[in-house]
Design a protein around this motif. Structure first.
Motif, PDB file in Angstrom:
ATOM      1  N   SER A   5       0.815  -1.220   0.000  1.00  0.00           N
ATOM      2  CA  SER A   5       0.000   0.000   0.000  1.00  0.00           C
ATOM      3  C   SER A   5       0.844   1.264   0.000  1.00  0.00           C
ATOM      4  O   SER A   5       0.291   2.364   0.026  1.00  0.00           O
ATOM      5  N   GLY A  29      -4.682   6.819  -5.576  1.00  0.00           N
ATOM      6  CA  GLY A  29      -6.111   6.738  -5.340  1.00  0.00           C
ATOM      7  C   GLY A  29      -6.878   6.538  -6.635  1.00  0.00           C
ATOM      8  O   GLY A  29      -6.331   6.658  -7.745  1.00  0.00           O
ATOM      9  N   MET A  30      -8.157   6.238  -6.484  1.00  0.00           N
ATOM     10  CA  MET A  30      -9.019   6.038  -7.649  1.00  0.00           C
ATOM     11  C   MET A  30      -9.702   7.360  -7.984  1.00  0.00           C
ATOM     12  O   MET A  30     -10.486   7.888  -7.195  1.00  0.00           O
ATOM     13  N   GLU A  38     -10.901  11.965  -5.491  1.00  0.00           N
ATOM     14  CA  GLU A  38     -10.021  10.803  -5.531  1.00  0.00           C
ATOM     15  C   GLU A  38     -10.221   9.999  -4.253  1.00  0.00           C
ATOM     16  O   GLU A  38      -9.951  10.485  -3.162  1.00  0.00           O
ATOM     17  N   SER A  39     -10.702   8.785  -4.388  1.00  0.00           N
ATOM     18  CA  SER A  39     -10.972   7.940  -3.231  1.00  0.00           C
ATOM     19  C   SER A  39      -9.814   6.968  -3.019  1.00  0.00           C
ATOM     20  O   SER A  39      -9.099   6.624  -3.958  1.00  0.00           O
ATOM     21  N   ARG A  55      -7.512   3.600  -2.393  1.00  0.00           N
ATOM     22  CA  ARG A  55      -7.499   2.290  -3.025  1.00  0.00           C
ATOM     23  C   ARG A  55      -6.876   1.275  -2.084  1.00  0.00           C
ATOM     24  O   ARG A  55      -6.111   1.621  -1.190  1.00  0.00           O
ATOM     25  N   SER A  56      -7.175   0.009  -2.327  1.00  0.00           N
ATOM     26  CA  SER A  56      -6.525  -1.077  -1.615  1.00  0.00           C
ATOM     27  C   SER A  56      -5.550  -1.769  -2.552  1.00  0.00           C
ATOM     28  O   SER A  56      -5.705  -1.728  -3.779  1.00  0.00           O
ATOM     29  N   ASP A  94      -6.686  -4.084  -5.504  1.00  0.00           N
ATOM     30  CA  ASP A  94      -7.003  -3.594  -6.839  1.00  0.00           C
ATOM     31  C   ASP A  94      -5.815  -3.763  -7.779  1.00  0.00           C
ATOM     32  O   ASP A  94      -5.991  -4.009  -8.979  1.00  0.00           O
ATOM     33  N   TYR A  95      -4.613  -3.643  -7.242  1.00  0.00           N
ATOM     34  CA  TYR A  95      -3.399  -3.844  -8.050  1.00  0.00           C
ATOM     35  C   TYR A  95      -3.109  -5.322  -8.249  1.00  0.00           C
ATOM     36  O   TYR A  95      -2.786  -5.754  -9.365  1.00  0.00           O
ATOM     37  N   SER A 102     -12.524  -4.444  -0.380  1.00  0.00           N
ATOM     38  CA  SER A 102     -11.303  -4.689  -1.142  1.00  0.00           C
ATOM     39  C   SER A 102     -10.137  -5.010  -0.223  1.00  0.00           C
ATOM     40  O   SER A 102      -9.305  -5.861  -0.534  1.00  0.00           O
ATOM     41  N   ARG A 103     -10.068  -4.336   0.935  1.00  0.00           N
ATOM     42  CA  ARG A 103      -8.983  -4.607   1.877  1.00  0.00           C
ATOM     43  C   ARG A 103      -9.085  -6.021   2.432  1.00  0.00           C
ATOM     44  O   ARG A 103      -8.068  -6.722   2.589  1.00  0.00           O
ATOM     45  N   PHE A 152      -0.535   2.032 -11.072  1.00  0.00           N
ATOM     46  CA  PHE A 152      -1.176   1.990  -9.757  1.00  0.00           C
ATOM     47  C   PHE A 152      -0.385   2.714  -8.673  1.00  0.00           C
ATOM     48  O   PHE A 152      -0.958   3.046  -7.634  1.00  0.00           O
TER      49      PHE A 152
END
Length: 379
Positions: free
Chosen positions: A69, A74-75, A139-140, A142-143, A146-147, A172-173, A206
């Motif tokens: 991480s 972020g997304m 921008e939220s 990410r975990s 996702d990558y 997601s986490r 990412f």
């Protein structure tokens, strides 16, 4: 004036060097503590089975989660108007606390979290929302899952689809934490990480510059995780460890050790003797306290050193066995690929010969037709 200009340049250079130094120290700390956690896991596995209750595993999982991480982008989401932006802010904050919007004035709003009031500007990052808001959208966070689910699709017989379809794992986490456990039980964690790091284009997409997975430390990470393939893990994928509602916290205390130097010990002894001699006549050395134990040749120290050497040799043995197994698998895959390539070459050679014969036959047939037409024309 020239000295002032040079002084300003030095100050600006120092300001630029401080963030880069802090980033390097952060990367080095995470990689170092990850190496220590891998060693403690291997050491603990010699005496008991590693499962969810093992503090060594929980610490390792937290370390790996923070490494994956580190500087994760972020997304970004684009909104069409201001109302849609605050709609997304509301949906993001509903998972944290009870809140309400009091009023909107220009580009600043006031959000009330019960008795706590916080003002958000359009370009301010909220510590509670962890959401970057701009005029164009937000921008939220990410975990790392996702990558992983994108970069590890090429791993043969991967568990990505199984993790995605797990019913009791929603966030997601939590899926990322389930993936760590499944990959360890399958003894493929190092292979997953190596495959993901080789996909440099996806990794750049990412992660931001300065991330661990984009630096030289990434190669060290894949190598140190290889030794975990020698451990038999046993996890329950329905436990509290998969709860994605709280972040991972690293416990550094098992890896902190202070060893007092011999010079410091002798200095302390001298100070105690000085204090004892300067006291009253009735004072005795027994009143000072217990003496320092400096006998390095005691049986206890010898036993500890032998035990440490044994554990180190056992760790190296497991690492080398796993390395040999990996190289044997790679060799067998290379041999099978070589056979396939040879077979493909033979098939292509045969097809080429047949095509050549067909072309020669067509040429002969066309020549016969040409001669026949020429004879008819002359007649």
């Amino acid at each position: 004036m020239a000295s002032l200009g040079l002084g300003g340049l030095n100050v600006s250079a120092r300001r630029k060097s401080v963030p880069s130094r802090n980033a390097a120290v952060e990367r080095r700390n995470l990689i170092t503590v990850c190496r220590f956690s891998v060693k403690t896991l291997i050491d603990r596995s010699c005496f008991e089975t590693i499962d969810d209750t093992s503090p060594e595993f929980n610490n390792f999982a937290a370390i790996l989660e923070q490494i994956l991480s580190h500087r994760l982008k972020g997304m970004k989401r684009i909104c069409n108007n201001n109302e849609s932006i605050w709609h997304h802010v509301q949906s993001h904050l509903e998972n944290h606390q009870q809140w309400k919007l009091n009023h909107i004035t220009g580009d600043v709003i006031t959000v009330n979290f019960g008795s706590y009031c916080k003002r958000f500007s359009w370009d301010e990052t909220s510590s509670s929302a962890t959401c970057q808001i701009t005029w164009f959208g937000y921008e939220s966070p990410r975990s790392f899952w996702d990558y992983i689910r994108v970069a590890c699709r090429k791993v043969s017989h991967n568990c990505i689809c199984s993790i995605e379809n797990m019913e009791n794992v929603g966030s997601s986490r939590a899926k990322g934490r389930a993936w760590i456990r499944v990959a360890l039980m399958e003894k493929h964690l190092s292979e997953y990480i190596s495959t993901a790091l080789r996909d440099f284009k996806t990794t750049r997409r990412f992660y931001e510059d300065g991330a661990i997975v984009l630096g030289e430390e990434a190669n060290m990470l894949a190598g140190m995780l290889l030794g975990l393939n020698a451990i038999d893990f046993s996890f329950c994928l329905k436990g509290e460890g998969l709860d994605g509602s709280y972040p991972a916290v690293i416990d550094y205390t098992p890896y902190l050790k202070f060893t007092q130097s011999s010079d410091s010990i002798s200095s302390d002894e001298e100070e105690l003797r000085t204090l004892g001699s300067s006291g009253s006549e009735g004072s005795t050395p027994e009143n000072i306290g217990p003496p320092f134990i400096t006998d390095e040749n005691s049986w206890y120290n010898k036993c500890k050193r032998v035990e440490q050497k044994y554990r180190l040799a056992l760790e190296q043995k497991g690492y080398l066995e796993e390395l040999v197994r990996l190289r044997e698998n790679q060799l067998s895959e290379s041999v099978s690929q070589n056979k396939l390539l040879l077979q493909r070459i033979e098939d292509m050679d045969l097809a080429h010969k047949m095509e050549k014969e067909q072309l020669e036959y067509i040429i002969v047939e066309l020549q016969d037709q040409l001669f026949t037409s020429m004879d008819k024309g002359s007649a």
